[in-house]
Write an enzyme that holds these catalytic residues in place. Structure first.
Site, PDB file in Angstrom:
ATOM      1  N   GLU A   1       6.358  -0.280  -5.532  1.00 37.93           N
ATOM      2  CA  GLU A   1       5.198  -0.560  -6.370  1.00 37.93           C
ATOM      3  C   GLU A   1       4.009  -0.478  -5.417  1.00 37.93           C
ATOM      4  OE1 GLU A   1       2.288  -2.135  -7.697  1.00 37.93           O
ATOM      5  OE2 GLU A   1       3.292  -4.081  -7.949  1.00 37.93           O
ATOM      6  N   LEU A   2       3.330   0.673  -5.443  1.00 38.67           N
ATOM      7  CA  LEU A   2       2.341   0.984  -4.408  1.00 38.67           C
ATOM      8  C   LEU A   2       0.905   0.899  -4.941  1.00 38.67           C
ATOM      9  CD1 LEU A   2       4.405   3.876  -2.740  1.00 38.67           C
ATOM     10  CD2 LEU A   2       4.418   1.435  -2.220  1.00 38.67           C
TER      11      LEU A   2
ATOM     12  N   SER B   1       0.829  -1.212   0.000  1.00 37.59           N
ATOM     13  CA  SER B   1       0.000   0.000   0.000  1.00 37.59           C
ATOM     14  C   SER B   1       0.866   1.265   0.000  1.00 37.59           C
ATOM     15  CB  SER B   1      -0.899   0.012   1.235  1.00 37.59           C
ATOM     16  OG  SER B   1      -0.118   0.282   2.378  1.00 37.59           O
TER      17      SER B   1
ATOM     18  N   GLU C   1      -8.585   2.743  -3.032  1.00 38.69           N
ATOM     19  CA  GLU C   1      -8.320   1.463  -3.680  1.00 38.69           C
ATOM     20  C   GLU C   1      -9.253   0.429  -3.036  1.00 38.69           C
ATOM     21  OE1 GLU C   1      -4.297  -0.065  -3.088  1.00 38.69           O
ATOM     22  OE2 GLU C   1      -4.333  -0.804  -5.143  1.00 38.69           O
TER      23      GLU C   1
ATOM     24  N   CYS D   1      -3.166  -4.466  -7.601  1.00 37.16           N
ATOM     25  CA  CYS D   1      -2.961  -3.004  -7.648  1.00 37.16           C
ATOM     26  C   CYS D   1      -3.404  -2.428  -8.988  1.00 37.16           C
ATOM     27  CB  CYS D   1      -1.493  -2.668  -7.453  1.00 37.16           C
ATOM     28  SG  CYS D   1      -0.822  -3.340  -5.959  1.00 37.16           S
TER      29      CYS D   1
END
Ligand code: SIN
Length: 490
Positions: free
Chosen positions: A260-261, A239, A391, A294
């Site tokens: 890589e969020l 996250s 998200e 994601c």
């Protein structure tokens, strides 16, 4: 209890319950349970290590680094290739472990093993192409040379949604570049990581080069992984909230980071789109892994004049999805990872309805069990609703109508995230215009599945930095060294 007997795997040695450090299996008195999210049953107990053992793993990775980094690239490539072959040979067993600890349908889990292995295959090859440069010098008595060198010890924290592929994508690039690697996998899904370690061992990857350390104390292990002075680079998938904290921790020793969020992917359907194809693309990108990726579509924008047609067709496709235990034939939607995940998703749905959205299908926990949330579609959603701004990480499709191309782009870009976006259109001018204006690292154009080993995966804005996969994916594991050679004329 002999857990392996219950796991339906052929090669019982793939069920590992100890951490893997310096080529040895490391036990501890403390244990942590691995739970199948589909039924709440315990699958295994795994040794529960902490910050002390994390530091030991880093020490061994540092000790292994000089020899690994100096190995000719083609020798590293052969070892990576052997690892890839073993992963594909054991695809069914690895997929079975993955489904049992993570929940995704078995076919999808098999797909993930092939996807993870494809990064190992890709970087086995790409590692042979780490070229330097010769730069024209400002005077003829000098030569300017650029070398690329491995950064050193890399540490990683990886997520539960892709227990195999997110490790493979990072470790393959690191090892191919000549770095050594220590990963802390998500505590929900350690078995896939440990099975990868077993196969790395069988492939002959030397002790200390690839290490897996399992423990439930994320903050203290995270501190060591981000702040240990022997670590050159830290990489994380997870996250944005946690990523920011980890970046701050890395700042204390100025580590190289790649992140890589989170994402908030818009999926835009313009009125010149092939609507059938858009429906299929949206289903694929939304419902993969029950919406827990994601890059999953988070919000669907449909141009007003095709709204009804798209919604009708989309609803039919959603109703065809089959929810259930991922080990059962024909299941396309597995459980969410936990009861908390279900509560979060349910609250987003309920809040949207309270704010004026209309529930078209789903909207509740399924009879399959407490962690199963029904594939859900909401219409009359507006851009200010929390379901659009956050998200979701669940099987929910909020549909939002728009009038003009400008409106769609404005709404799509109105987020702090910038990972993936998708749009469907046939007009070539529109395709280039929209692709240029969307502020995202990855864009699917008439395509719902964009991830593959040859392509650069990563985001802009608060979705992170760095790229994984592709020829660009090695850069994050390499330093640029400049040599200025003088005194060349007599
Ligand atoms: C992710 O959700 O972080 C990865 C998804 C992918 O590789 O496609």
């Amino acid at each position: 209890m002999h857990y392996a007997q219950h796991l339906e795997i052929q090669d019982k040695q793939l069920l590992k319950t100890l951490s893997y450090v310096n080529g040895q299996w490391l036990d501890s008195d403390k244990k942590v349970s691995v739970i199948n999210p589909a039924n709440g049953c315990e699958i295994a107990k795994v040794s529960n290590l902490g910050d002390h053992e994390t530091a030991i793993a880093i020490k061994y990775a540092k000790a292994a680094w000089p020899i690994w980094s100096l190995k000719p690239a083609h020798e590293r490539a052969q070892l990576l290739r052997a690892w890839f072959n073993l992963m594909m040979e054991h695809q069914d067993d690895l997929a079975c472990l993955l489904t049992k600890e993570q929940g995704k349908p078995l076919n999808e889990a098999k797909g993930e093993i092939a996807y993870g292995a494809s990064y190992i295959e890709w970087f086995a090859e790409e590692g042979k192409r780490v070229y330097g440069d010769i730069i024209p010098a400002p005077s003829d008595e000098k030569r300017l040379i650029v070398l690329k060198e491995p950064v050193g010890v890399v540490t990683a924290i990886t997520p539960w949604n892709f227990p195999n592929a997110m490790i493979a994508r990072k470790a393959a690039a690191a090892l191919a570049a000549g770095c050594t690697f220590v990963v802390r996998p998500a505590i929900q899904t350690p078995l896939s990581a440990l099975a990868m370690a077993e196969l790395a061992d069988r492939a002959g990857i030397p002790a200390g080069v690839f290490n897996v350390i399992v423990g439930d104390d994320a903050p203290s292990m995270g501190k060591v992984l981000t702040q240990h002075p022997e670590v050159a680079k830290f990489t994380f998938t997870g996250s944005t909230e946690i990523g920011k904290k980890l970046i701050a921790q890395c700042a204390t020793t100025v580590k190289k980071v790649s992140m890589e969020l989170g994402g908030d992917a818009p999926f835009i359907v313009f009125d010149d789109a092939d609507v059938e194809a858009a429906v299929q693309g949206a289903i694929q990108s939304k419902y993969r892994n029950a919406g827990q990726t994601c890059v999953c579509t988070n919000r669907i924008y449909v141009q007003q004049n095709i709204l009804q047609e798209f919604t009708d067709k989309y609803l039919l496709a959603v109703k065809e999805l089959t929810i259930g235990n991922g080990m059962e034939e024909g299941v396309t939607i597995g459980p969410l990872i936990s009861a908390e995940a279900v509560s979060k998703v349910d609250k987003l749905v309920k809040d949207s309805i309270d704010m004026g959205a209309t529930l078209l299908v789903g909207g509740q926990v399924d009879k399959a069990g407490g962690n199963f949330y029904q594939p859900t579609v909401l219409s009359e959603v507006t851009n200010d609703m929390p379901i659009v701004q956050n998200e979701i990480f669940g099987p929910i499709s909020p549909i939002i109508a728009f009038d003009s191309e400008e409106d769609a782009i404005l709404m799509a870009n109105d987020t702090e995230y910038g990972l993936a976006a998708y749009f469907y259109a046939r007009d070539i001018g529109r395709v280039w215009r929209v692709a240029a204006k969307l502020a995202y690292g990855m864009i699917g154009i008439n395509e719902g599945i964009i991830s593959n080993a040859a392509a650069p995966f990563g985001g802009v804005k608060q979705s992170g930095n760095g790229r994984e996969g592709s020829k660009y994916g090695l850069d994050d594991y390499l330093e640029t060294k400049y040599l200025c050679m003088g005194g060349l004329t007599s």
